[in-house]
Design a protein around this motif. Structure first.
Motif, PDB file in Angstrom:
ATOM      1  N   THR A 127       0.840  -1.202   0.000  1.00  0.00           N
ATOM      2  CA  THR A 127       0.000   0.000   0.000  1.00  0.00           C
ATOM      3  C   THR A 127       0.873   1.250   0.000  1.00  0.00           C
ATOM      4  OG1 THR A 127      -0.152  -0.014   2.389  1.00  0.00           O
ATOM      5  CG2 THR A 127      -1.905  -1.147   1.198  1.00  0.00           C
ATOM      6  N   VAL A 130      -5.978   1.529   1.295  1.00  0.00           N
ATOM      7  CA  VAL A 130      -6.665   1.097   0.064  1.00  0.00           C
ATOM      8  C   VAL A 130      -6.024   1.705  -1.177  1.00  0.00           C
ATOM      9  CG1 VAL A 130      -8.850   0.666   1.234  1.00  0.00           C
ATOM     10  CG2 VAL A 130      -8.404   2.929   0.275  1.00  0.00           C
ATOM     11  N   THR A 133      -6.457  -1.215  -8.445  1.00  0.00           N
ATOM     12  CA  THR A 133      -7.382  -2.015  -7.618  1.00  0.00           C
ATOM     13  C   THR A 133      -8.104  -3.031  -8.497  1.00  0.00           C
ATOM     14  OG1 THR A 133      -7.625  -0.108  -6.176  1.00  0.00           O
ATOM     15  CG2 THR A 133      -9.241  -1.861  -5.899  1.00  0.00           C
ATOM     16  N   SER A 140      -9.199   6.881  -3.152  1.00  0.00           N
ATOM     17  CA  SER A 140      -8.625   6.017  -2.110  1.00  0.00           C
ATOM     18  C   SER A 140      -8.460   6.742  -0.781  1.00  0.00           C
ATOM     19  CB  SER A 140      -7.274   5.450  -2.584  1.00  0.00           C
ATOM     20  OG  SER A 140      -6.432   6.494  -2.972  1.00  0.00           O
TER      21      SER A 140
END
Ligand code: LIP
Length: 273
Positions: free
Chosen positions: A35, A40, A96, A161
């Motif tokens: 990350t 996220v 993603t 995000s």
């Protein structure tokens, strides 16, 4: 007159195809995920590998050119535009989606203001634009939709995000306002560049987002404007690609309706020191 950028753009298209092969291969195996700015905000070894592949290949051919690459900036390089020819690169836009083997994943390359290339490798769609010479998908000209009534529009957006509840509330207020215009529908491909290519293709009337980065939108901005579309800041006026705020629409009319509808805020700029 000789076209100084033609061979450069041909090179960009060739590397985008190569990047697409690497991404498609990686989809068959494990993707090592870590990350970045939040839990996220995902990055994989493939993002880094593809960015290095693109940069090395451009450097060999054009040693004086400079780069703003998503993963190089994440590793601490600067995100400043200069007068030298600068490539703005997003090795995988839709990381993603990539991690979840979702359909839309693009590689984007933009040589500031001269040309933009967005390659959707799973669909094998090569979107290209040259300044003043139109926008194309696999060689076919692109044209934005002629629908100017926002009430009959499809609008694309993304949630980004940032999971700060205050930011998420603003994103949801905007979404509520847009839905209640009303519009025919709201969609999101999971890739800013692909949403913008959908605007350029006439499949959706507009896309807006606050929180994107310059590498997500640089190449597709030229594709939208060369397809007859309009770029605007979410508070109106000219778009600033470093500001992380964008409306890309088929017309000024639709863009201005969105300006009145979106709840604006300002994330830290990409070129902030
Ligand atoms: C992502 C975008 C997505 C947006 C995210 C992020 P990445 O790019 O394409 O649409 O909502 O904020 O910027 O990280 O996959 O290159």
């Amino acid at each position: 007159m000789a076209d100084p950028w033609e061979s450069t753009m041909d090179h960009a298209v060739a590397i985008a195809r190569k990047a697409g092969e690497v991404v498609r291969d990686a989809l068959r195996g494990d993707r090592m995920v870590t990350t970045k700015s939040s839990a996220v905000d995902l990055v994989t070894q493939t993002d880094q590998k593809v960015e290095q592949l693109i940069i090395q290949s451009v450097k060999e051919k054009f040693p004086t050119h400079r780069f703003i690459g998503e993963e190089s900036v994440a590793a601490g390089e600067s995100c400043i535009l200069s007068d030298s020819p600068t490539w703005i690169i997003d090795p995988i836009d839709g990381t993603t989606n990539f991690v979840h083997t979702h359909l839309t994943v693009t590689s984007t390359l933009d040589l500031q203001v001269e040309f933009g290339v967005v390659y959707s490798c799973i669909e094998d769609k090569m979107f290209t634009a040259r300044r003043g010479r139109g926008a194309f998908c696999n060689g076919e000209p692109l044209q934005v939709s002629q629908q100017k009534a926002v009430e009959q529009a499809i609008v694309a957006t993304e949630f980004g995000s940032d999971r700060d509840p205050e930011v998420v509330d603003k994103i949801f207020q905007s979404l509520r306002n847009v839905l209640c215009l009303p519009v025919h529908g709201v969609r999101g491909a999971g890739s800013a560049a692909m949403n913008m290519c959908l605007v350029a293709s006439g499949c959706v009337e507009a896309y807006y987002e606050i929180g994107v980065h310059v590498w997500d939108v640089a190449a597709a901005s030229l594709i939208v404007s060369e397809a007859g579309g309009v770029l605007m800041d979410v508070e109106g006026g000219e778009v600033d690609l470093m500001s992380r705020r964008i409306i890309a629409a088929n017309s000024k009319t639709v863009a201005e309706r969105l300006v009145k509808t979106i709840v604006a805020f300002s994330p830290p700029r990409d070129d902030a020191a």
